[in-house]
Design a protein around this motif. Structure first.
Motif, mmCIF file in Angstrom:
data_model
loop_
_atom_site.group_PDB
_atom_site.id
_atom_site.type_symbol
_atom_site.label_atom_id
_atom_site.label_comp_id
_atom_site.label_asym_id
_atom_site.label_seq_id
_atom_site.Cartn_x
_atom_site.Cartn_y
_atom_site.Cartn_z
ATOM 1 N N ALA A 9 -59.007 34.670 37.238
ATOM 2 C CA ALA A 9 -60.363 34.595 36.700
ATOM 3 C C ALA A 9 -60.862 33.164 36.662
ATOM 4 O O ALA A 9 -62.047 32.911 36.793
ATOM 5 N N GLU A 10 -59.969 32.190 36.485
ATOM 6 C CA GLU A 10 -60.357 30.800 36.325
ATOM 7 C C GLU A 10 -59.900 29.992 37.533
ATOM 8 O O GLU A 10 -58.737 30.060 37.931
ATOM 9 N N VAL A 11 -60.805 29.243 38.118
ATOM 10 C CA VAL A 11 -60.477 28.433 39.285
ATOM 11 C C VAL A 11 -60.013 27.056 38.819
ATOM 12 O O VAL A 11 -60.693 26.387 38.041
ATOM 13 N N ARG A 12 -58.872 26.633 39.317
ATOM 14 C CA ARG A 12 -58.278 25.345 38.917
ATOM 15 C C ARG A 12 -58.721 24.266 39.899
ATOM 16 O O ARG A 12 -58.465 24.373 41.092
ATOM 17 N N VAL A 13 -59.374 23.252 39.366
ATOM 18 C CA VAL A 13 -60.033 22.239 40.198
ATOM 19 C C VAL A 13 -59.409 20.871 40.008
ATOM 20 O O VAL A 13 -59.071 20.470 38.887
ATOM 21 N N GLY A 14 -59.289 20.150 41.117
ATOM 22 C CA GLY A 14 -58.876 18.755 41.082
ATOM 23 C C GLY A 14 -60.038 17.871 41.495
ATOM 24 O O GLY A 14 -60.875 18.272 42.318
ATOM 25 N N ILE A 15 -60.128 16.672 40.927
ATOM 26 C CA ILE A 15 -61.216 15.733 41.211
ATOM 27 C C ILE A 15 -60.703 14.612 42.112
ATOM 28 O O ILE A 15 -59.778 13.882 41.738
ATOM 29 N N LEU A 16 -61.310 14.464 43.283
ATOM 30 C CA LEU A 16 -60.987 13.358 44.190
ATOM 31 C C LEU A 16 -62.099 12.319 44.115
ATOM 32 O O LEU A 16 -63.222 12.584 44.533
ATOM 33 N N GLY A 17 -61.798 11.165 43.568
ATOM 34 C CA GLY A 17 -62.800 10.110 43.457
ATOM 35 C C GLY A 17 -63.403 10.064 42.072
ATOM 36 O O GLY A 17 -64.014 11.031 41.627
ATOM 37 N N LEU A 18 -63.232 8.930 41.399
ATOM 38 C CA LEU A 18 -63.629 8.829 39.988
ATOM 39 C C LEU A 18 -64.612 7.697 39.734
ATOM 40 O O LEU A 18 -64.899 7.382 38.578
ATOM 41 N N ALA A 19 -65.158 7.102 40.790
ATOM 42 C CA ALA A 19 -65.931 5.870 40.625
ATOM 43 C C ALA A 19 -67.386 6.096 40.226
ATOM 44 O O ALA A 19 -68.051 5.158 39.793
ATOM 45 N N THR A 20 -67.906 7.318 40.364
ATOM 46 C CA THR A 20 -69.328 7.538 40.084
ATOM 47 C C THR A 20 -69.523 8.477 38.904
ATOM 48 O O THR A 20 -68.613 9.202 38.502
ATOM 49 N N ARG A 21 -70.750 8.478 38.404
ATOM 50 C CA ARG A 21 -71.082 9.368 37.293
ATOM 51 C C ARG A 21 -71.113 10.826 37.720
ATOM 52 O O ARG A 21 -71.074 11.719 36.879
ATOM 53 N N HIS A 22 -71.180 11.085 39.025
ATOM 54 C CA HIS A 22 -71.165 12.463 39.494
ATOM 55 C C HIS A 22 -69.870 13.158 39.089
ATOM 56 O O HIS A 22 -69.877 14.330 38.683
ATOM 57 N N SER A 23 -68.752 12.454 39.219
ATOM 58 C CA SER A 23 -67.471 13.045 38.833
ATOM 59 C C SER A 23 -67.426 13.340 37.346
ATOM 60 O O SER A 23 -66.902 14.375 36.910
ATOM 61 N N ARG A 24 -68.001 12.450 36.563
ATOM 62 C CA ARG A 24 -68.021 12.680 35.107
ATOM 63 C C ARG A 24 -68.910 13.872 34.765
ATOM 64 O O ARG A 24 -68.603 14.633 33.835
ATOM 65 N N ALA A 25 -70.001 14.051 35.517
ATOM 66 C CA ALA A 25 -70.878 15.195 35.279
ATOM 67 C C ALA A 25 -70.155 16.509 35.588
ATOM 68 O O ALA A 25 -70.336 17.512 34.889
ATOM 69 N N GLU A 34 -69.594 29.014 31.063
ATOM 70 C CA GLU A 34 -70.261 29.564 32.245
ATOM 71 C C GLU A 34 -69.604 29.106 33.529
ATOM 72 O O GLU A 34 -69.593 29.828 34.533
ATOM 73 N N ALA A 35 -69.036 27.886 33.525
ATOM 74 C CA ALA A 35 -68.541 27.270 34.748
ATOM 75 C C ALA A 35 -67.394 28.043 35.392
ATOM 76 O O ALA A 35 -67.255 28.080 36.610
ATOM 77 N N ALA A 36 -66.528 28.655 34.584
ATOM 78 C CA ALA A 36 -65.400 29.453 35.085
ATOM 79 C C ALA A 36 -64.408 28.635 35.901
ATOM 80 O O ALA A 36 -63.754 29.148 36.806
ATOM 81 N N VAL A 37 -64.319 27.332 35.617
ATOM 82 C CA VAL A 37 -63.336 26.473 36.265
ATOM 83 C C VAL A 37 -62.608 25.661 35.195
ATOM 84 O O VAL A 37 -63.093 25.506 34.077
ATOM 85 N N ARG A 38 -61.455 25.139 35.586
ATOM 86 C CA ARG A 38 -60.701 24.272 34.686
ATOM 87 C C ARG A 38 -60.203 23.073 35.476
ATOM 88 O O ARG A 38 -59.614 23.235 36.551
ATOM 89 N N HIS A 311 -75.433 22.055 36.371
ATOM 90 C CA HIS A 311 -74.101 21.711 36.878
ATOM 91 C C HIS A 311 -73.090 22.812 36.558
ATOM 92 O O HIS A 311 -72.240 23.162 37.397
ATOM 93 N N ALA A 312 -73.183 23.380 35.365
ATOM 94 C CA ALA A 312 -72.302 24.496 35.012
ATOM 95 C C ALA A 312 -72.594 25.701 35.897
ATOM 96 O O ALA A 312 -71.678 26.405 36.345
ATOM 97 N N ALA A 313 -73.882 25.937 36.178
ATOM 98 C CA ALA A 313 -74.263 27.049 37.052
ATOM 99 C C ALA A 313 -73.732 26.830 38.466
ATOM 100 O O ALA A 313 -73.305 27.777 39.138
ATOM 101 N N MET A 314 -73.769 25.588 38.941
ATOM 102 C CA MET A 314 -73.231 25.274 40.261
ATOM 103 C C MET A 314 -71.731 25.554 40.312
ATOM 104 O O MET A 314 -71.222 26.158 41.276
ATOM 105 N N LEU A 315 -71.013 25.129 39.287
ATOM 106 C CA LEU A 315 -69.575 25.380 39.251
ATOM 107 C C LEU A 315 -69.273 26.869 39.200
ATOM 108 O O LEU A 315 -68.312 27.344 39.819
#
Length: 378
Positions: A9-25, A34-38, A311-315
C-alpha cells in the motif's frame, strides 16, 4: 525487486540530490497521509550532508548515504526522486532504471529531447513508472481551471493563452542560478517549463513550433529572460505567449482567452496563501460598452477552491502509477516529453535569433547510448 511494489500500500522512496528546496518540498509532502509514500533513504554528496538534511527535515529511521549509487542498491527502496542537476539526470535516471527503481524526476527531465526520449524508452521497456515532478498539474485548482476552459458550451473554443512566471533569483541566493554546466536550460527549462505545460493543458494538445521573440543570455550562455510564442492548433493558429525571467520581480500570472469568456489567475503556480488556505481563479464575461464607450460591462466570477497540497497530490499520483502498472503511464511520459520539446524549441529559436523552430518529437527515434554515472562524482 522494486517493480513489485504494487503489492504494497505504501511506496518506499529514496531521495537522490539534496541541494535544492525541491527535495525538501518532496519530503514535507511525503508526510501527508494523501501522499501514500514513505521516505526511507536519502543520498547526497556526503553522509554528513545527508544526515544534516534529515535532521533539518525532521526525518528519522532513514538511511543517510553519501553516494547516489549506494541508494540505488537499497532493496528497501521502490522508487526514487531524482533532484540532481539537469546535466546529470540522464545518467542517474538511467542508473535508477537499471536498478529497477520507479522514477519521479525534477523538471526539466534532461538537457534535450533526445536524452529525454532515451530515458523514457528505458522506463517504458522495463514497465517502470516515470513522471516529471510538475506538481501544479496535480492540484485541484488546476483540474478545475482545465475543466472550465475545456467546456466549449460556456467558455467557447480556447484561442489564446498568456503565461508569465518571473523569479528574481538575486533576491534568493540560496536557490539562485547554478553553473551553466549543471543547468544549461536556465529560466526556460525551469520557469518556462510550467508555462509550456499550461499551454498543453489549455489547448488539450501538443505544440507544433515555438519562436523566441525577446531573449537575454547570461555571460556563460544560459537563458535568463525569454519571451516566446508557442504555436498550437491547426496551421499554428493557437498561440501561447509566455515570459519567463530570472531577473524581474516575482510574477505568476495566467490568462486563457476563449471565444466566449476568459479565465485569469494571478498565482497559478504557487497559491498566494499556501496549500493550507483556500485558493481561487476568476472567470470574466464581456457584455459590451456603455456610457459612450467609457464603461466596460463585464461579469467577473471568482471561483473558490478548497485547500489542497499539490505536492502531496503529485506523490499520490506517482504512488498510484508504481502500485498499479495498468494505469496509463504513457500519459505522463508523453506530457514530459512534449514539454521538453517546447523548451528545446524555444532555446533553439533564441540561439537562431528568433527563427521559428518546430517541436520535433519523434518517439520512434533511436535512443542514445545510455549515460553512465561518472564514478568521480556523486
Amino acid at each position: 525487486p522494486a517493480h513489485m511494489a504494487s503489492s504494497r500500500a505504501e511506496v518506499r522512496v529514496g531521495i537522490l540530490g539534496l541541494a535544492t528546496r525541491h527535495s525538501r518540498a518532496i519530503v514535507e509532502a511525503a508526510q501527508s497521509a494523501e501522499a501514500a509514500v514513505r521516505i526511507v533513504a536519502v543520498a547526497g554528496s556526503s553522509v554528513r550532508q545527508a544526515t544534516a538534511f534529515c535532521a533539518a527535515s525532521g526525518l528519522s529511521d532513514v538511511r543517510c548515504l553519501g553516494r547516489y549509487s549506494r541508494l540505488l542498491e537499497e532493496e528497501e527502496v521502490d522508487a526514487v526522486y531524482v533532484g540532481v542537476a539537469t546535466a546529470s539526470k540522464l545518467a542517474w535516471c538511467a542508473a535508477a532504471c537499471a536498478a529497477g527503481k520507479h522514477c519521479l524526476v525534477e523538471k526539466p527531465v534532461c538537457c534535450d529531447v533526445a536524452e529525454s526520449v532515451a530515458v523514457a524508452k528505458q522506463f517504458e521497456e522495463r514497465r517502470l513508472a516515470f513522471m516529471d515532478a510538475t506538481a501544479f498539474v496535480h492540484d485541484e485548482r488546476t483540474r478545475r481551471m482545465v475543466e472550465e476552459v475545456r467546456d466549449e458550451r460556456s467558455f467557447g473554443s480556447v484561442e489564446r493563452v498568456e503565461c508569465v512566471l518571473n523569479f528574481d533569483f538575486d533576491l534568493e541566493p540560496s536557490v539562485g542560478r547554478r553553473a551553466a554546466d549543471d543547468e544549461p536550460l536556465g529560466c526556460v527549462g525551469d520557469l518556462g517549463w510550467f508555462c509550456a505545460r499550461w499551454g498543453q493543458l489549455a489547448f488539450g494538445t501538443h505544440a507544433h513550433a515555438a519562436q523566441a521573440v525577446d531573449f537575454t543570455f547570461s555571460d556563460d550562455g544560459v537563458p535568463v529572460d525569454v519571451t516566446a510564442v508557442v504555436f498550437f492548433g491547426p496551421n499554428r493558429s493557437k498561440p501561447c505567449l509566455l515570459h519567463c525571467s530570472y531577473s524581474l520581480p516575482f510574477r505568476q500570472r495566467l490568462e486563457v482567452c476563449g471565444s466566449s469568456r476568459r479565465l485569469s489567475c494571478d498565482d497559478f503556480l504557487l497559491p498566494e496563501h499556501g496549500p493550507k488556505c483556500q485558493s481561487q481563479f476568476k472567470l470574466h464575461t464581456f457584455a459590451g460598452l456603455a456610457d459612450l464607450d467609457r464603461l466596460v460591462l463585464q461579469t467577473d466570477q471568482t471561483v473558490p477552491v478548497p485547500p489542497h497540497d499539490q505536492h502531496a497530490a503529485m506523490l499520490a499520483a506517482f504512488a498510484g502509477l508504481v502500485r498499479d502498472d495498468s494505469r496509463p503511464r504513457r500519459v505522463w511520459l508523453d506530457a514530459a516529453l512534449r514539454t521538453q520539446a517546447v523548451v528545446a524549441a524555444i532555446i533553439e529559436s533564441a540561439k537562431l535569433a528568433g527563427d521559428t523552430v518546430n517541436t520535433n518529437l519523434d518517439l520512434l527515434q533511436p535512443s542514445r547510448k545510455r549515460g553512465r554515472p561518472d564514478s568521480s562524482r556523486t
